[in-house]
Design a protein around this motif. Structure first.
Motif, short mmCIF file in Angstrom:
data_model
loop_
_atom_site.label_atom_id
_atom_site.label_comp_id
_atom_site.label_asym_id
_atom_site.label_seq_id
_atom_site.Cartn_x
_atom_site.Cartn_y
_atom_site.Cartn_z
N PRO A 157 0.79 -1.24 0.00
CA PRO A 157 0.00 0.00 0.00
C PRO A 157 0.82 1.28 0.00
CG PRO A 157 -0.04 -1.01 2.17
CD PRO A 157 0.65 -1.98 1.27
N ASP A 205 -12.26 11.47 -5.31
CA ASP A 205 -13.48 10.68 -5.39
C ASP A 205 -13.61 10.00 -6.76
OD1 ASP A 205 -14.15 11.62 -2.87
OD2 ASP A 205 -15.36 13.27 -3.66
N GLU A 251 -9.74 3.07 -7.61
CA GLU A 251 -9.10 2.48 -6.43
C GLU A 251 -7.83 1.72 -6.77
OE1 GLU A 251 -11.73 0.11 -4.15
OE2 GLU A 251 -13.00 1.79 -3.51
N GLU A 260 -8.19 15.96 5.55
CA GLU A 260 -9.18 15.28 4.71
C GLU A 260 -8.54 14.73 3.44
OE1 GLU A 260 -13.40 17.36 5.05
OE2 GLU A 260 -11.80 18.87 5.02
N ALA A 300 -6.61 11.59 4.42
CA ALA A 300 -7.52 10.48 4.70
C ALA A 300 -8.02 9.85 3.40
CB ALA A 300 -8.70 10.96 5.54
N SER A 301 -8.29 10.68 2.39
CA SER A 301 -8.75 10.16 1.10
C SER A 301 -7.64 9.39 0.38
CB SER A 301 -9.24 11.31 0.21
OG SER A 301 -10.38 11.94 0.77
N GLU A 331 -5.15 7.80 1.80
CA GLU A 331 -4.91 6.55 2.52
C GLU A 331 -5.91 5.46 2.15
OE1 GLU A 331 -4.88 7.53 6.63
OE2 GLU A 331 -2.94 8.57 6.55
N LYS A 332 -7.09 5.85 1.68
CA LYS A 332 -8.11 4.87 1.29
C LYS A 332 -7.75 4.16 -0.01
CE LYS A 332 -11.98 7.26 3.53
NZ LYS A 332 -13.25 8.00 3.31
N LEU A 333 -6.88 4.79 -0.81
CA LEU A 333 -6.47 4.18 -2.07
C LEU A 333 -5.39 3.13 -1.81
CD1 LEU A 333 -6.44 7.45 -4.17
CD2 LEU A 333 -8.15 5.64 -4.24
N LYS A 334 -5.30 2.14 -2.69
CA LYS A 334 -4.52 0.94 -2.40
C LYS A 334 -3.04 1.06 -2.71
CE LYS A 334 -8.55 -1.98 -3.32
NZ LYS A 334 -9.12 -3.03 -4.20
N ASN A 362 0.25 3.71 -3.03
CA ASN A 362 0.78 5.05 -2.78
C ASN A 362 2.30 5.03 -2.80
OD1 ASN A 362 -1.47 7.06 -1.91
ND2 ASN A 362 -2.00 5.15 -0.88
#
Length: 467
Positions: free
Chosen positions: A28, A293, A297, A346, A349-350, A352-355, A357
């Motif tokens: 990740p 958004d 992903e 924010e 946080a967005s 970190e949600k992606l797989k 990096n």
């Protein structure tokens, strides 16, 4: 020779190959140490080897523009990287929207929604990420496709396009414009290379053609076209209930009488679905999405100089807060007026949600963890600043020692003449970069790779020079 072929040289570097392997296996987060000059080349190489969407986040608008230019040169002939720009307008300002920036952002969103046949590369800045945009739900709701033979109501279609942000003009010349003459309607959708001319027979689409906006002459007959939003801020993006909820927190008590009258008039127009001239001021009521958004992903996010990016967002946020307090004290805006910006927390946080990096760390970074960082095999190039004699001497010494030099320049004829004693060659369009002569000159017209860099791998020592 396409410049992206030069990225083949990185495959002989163990750290680069290890990085690619980690990404494929789904690690990740990875930290990479790299010089600034090599970031566009490195990004193009990852795109070529991984064939997945890439989002490159830069610390400032200046970095974003420069890296987009250099990356475009490396990917020329393969794909065209997109840029998601930033508005120069701070929140709470009554200024006219920058149409070129808004269109640039919408083209990127449109490409992500449509899902191109090849993976996208998008370059943006931290401040552009912090600026909210139309939500993906609203974008899709305001996107339509039309096929020859469809039955349509011309009035309803025209009204719908107007609500999507299209402006009606006498002639269609720019993206985001519409023109109507009887049963013929011209439209230039955002993200399209040419406008479309739709001819109706009664309520049926009889023909669809692309045409040249300058000469107005038809180009091709097509059987379908698509159209999406022409503006980021659409009144229809927010439900009446949500608008009322946000409005209930707005406090006009400190505003001047003139401003109270002005705000009440504008809010009344918005509640009744009417456009207002300074809609951008109210974007905090309607824009609820971010670029992240839209980003898939399974895509790769490359964060370049993350600490600088964080500071950039904080600086913009501080300026916006200062402007808000000044305008509140003057009675120019209400208290609790919604903003169209999100915080750095924010954004993080967005991300970190992606797989996948990657965090790019510059050489000499104080927070570098050598045990968890992969160094890339680049070093800075010599800068000659017009000293052609030094260029000739250094090139001779470097190639005599087993290294190779590639000059990528728009001054190729002049450079080949200066270095003719070293037998410079122009590589063919086909073939491998490993087969190049010790000194190669690759001609380019307007593309720019920057200053260049040096690649040092166990199999290759290469100096790349740009204009």
């Amino acid at each position: 020779m396409d410049l992206i072929k030069i990225t083949e040289l990185l495959k002989s570097d163990a750290n680069y190959e290890g990085l690619v392997s980690e990404i494929i296996k789904g690690k990740p987060e990875t930290r990479v140490q790299i010089i600034d000059e090599a970031v566009p080349f490195f990004t193009a190489s990852l795109w070529k080897d991984l064939q997945i969407p890439i989002l490159l986040i830069c610390p400032s608008p200046e970095h974003s523009r420069r890296l987009h230019e250099y990356l475009s040169a490396w990917m020329d002939g393969e794909s065209k990287p997109l840029r998601f720009g930033e508005s120069e307008i701070l929140p709470y300002e009554r200024l006219t929207e920058d149409l070129s920036t808004s269109r640039e952002r919408l083209i990127t969103l449109d490409s992500l929604v449509k899902g191109n046949s090849e993976p996208l590369v998008i370059v943006t800045s931290a401040s552009a990420l912090a600026q909210k945009t139309i939500s993906i739900k609203s974008f899709k709701k305001n996107s339509f496709s039309y096929v020859q033979g469809d039955k349509v109501n011309l009035e309803d279609m025209a009204n719908s396009w107007q609500q999507m942000g299209y402006s009606f003009e006498s002639n269609v010349s720019d993206p985001g414009t519409v023109s109507r003459r009887g049963g013929i309607i011209d439209v230039y959708p955002i993200g399209e290379d040419t406008p479309y001319r739709i001819e109706l027979w009664g309520d049926e689409i009889d023909s669809i053609r692309t045409f040249d906006p300058d000469s107005q002459r038809s180009i091709n007959i097509v059987d379908r076209f698509s159209i999406g939003p022409a503006k980021e801020t659409l009144i229809s993006s927010t439900s009446t209930d949500e608008f009322d909820r946000l409005l209930s927190h707005v406090d006009l008590s400190q505003c001047s009488p003139d401003e109270i009258t002005r705000f009440n008039s504008e809010i009344d127009d918005l509640l009744n679905g009417r456009q207002i001239e300074e809609l951008g001021l109210y974007s905090g009521f309607f824009n609820n999405g971010t670029l992240l958004d839209y980003f898939p992903e399974d895509g790769l996010v490359i964060s370049y100089r993350n600490i600088d990016a964080m500071n950039s967002v904080w600086n913009v946020e501080e300026r916006a807060n200062q402007l808000r307090m000044v305008k509140e004290n003057r009675g120019e805006i209400p208290l609790n007026f919604p903003t169209d910006r999100i915080s750095w927390n924010e954004i993080e946080a967005s991300i970190e949600k992606l797989k996948k990096n990657i965090f790019l760390m510059p050489w000499g970074a104080s927070d570098l963890d050598n045990n968890n960082t992969r160094p890339m095999p680049f070093s800075s190039p010599p800068l000659y600043k017009g000293d052609l004699n030094a260029l000739s001497v250094d090139t001779s010494e470097f190639t005599s020692g087993g290294g190779s030099v590639i000059a990528i320049t728009s001054h190729h004829s002049r450079l080949k003449e200066i270095l003719k004693g070293l037998n410079p060659s122009e590589p063919p369009g086909t073939g491998s970069v490993t087969d190049l002569d010790p000194l190669s000159v690759i001609p380019i017209d307007t593309a720019n790779i920057g200053n260049g860099f040096v690649i040092n791998t166990p199999q290759h020592r290469l100096t790349l020079l740009g204009d």
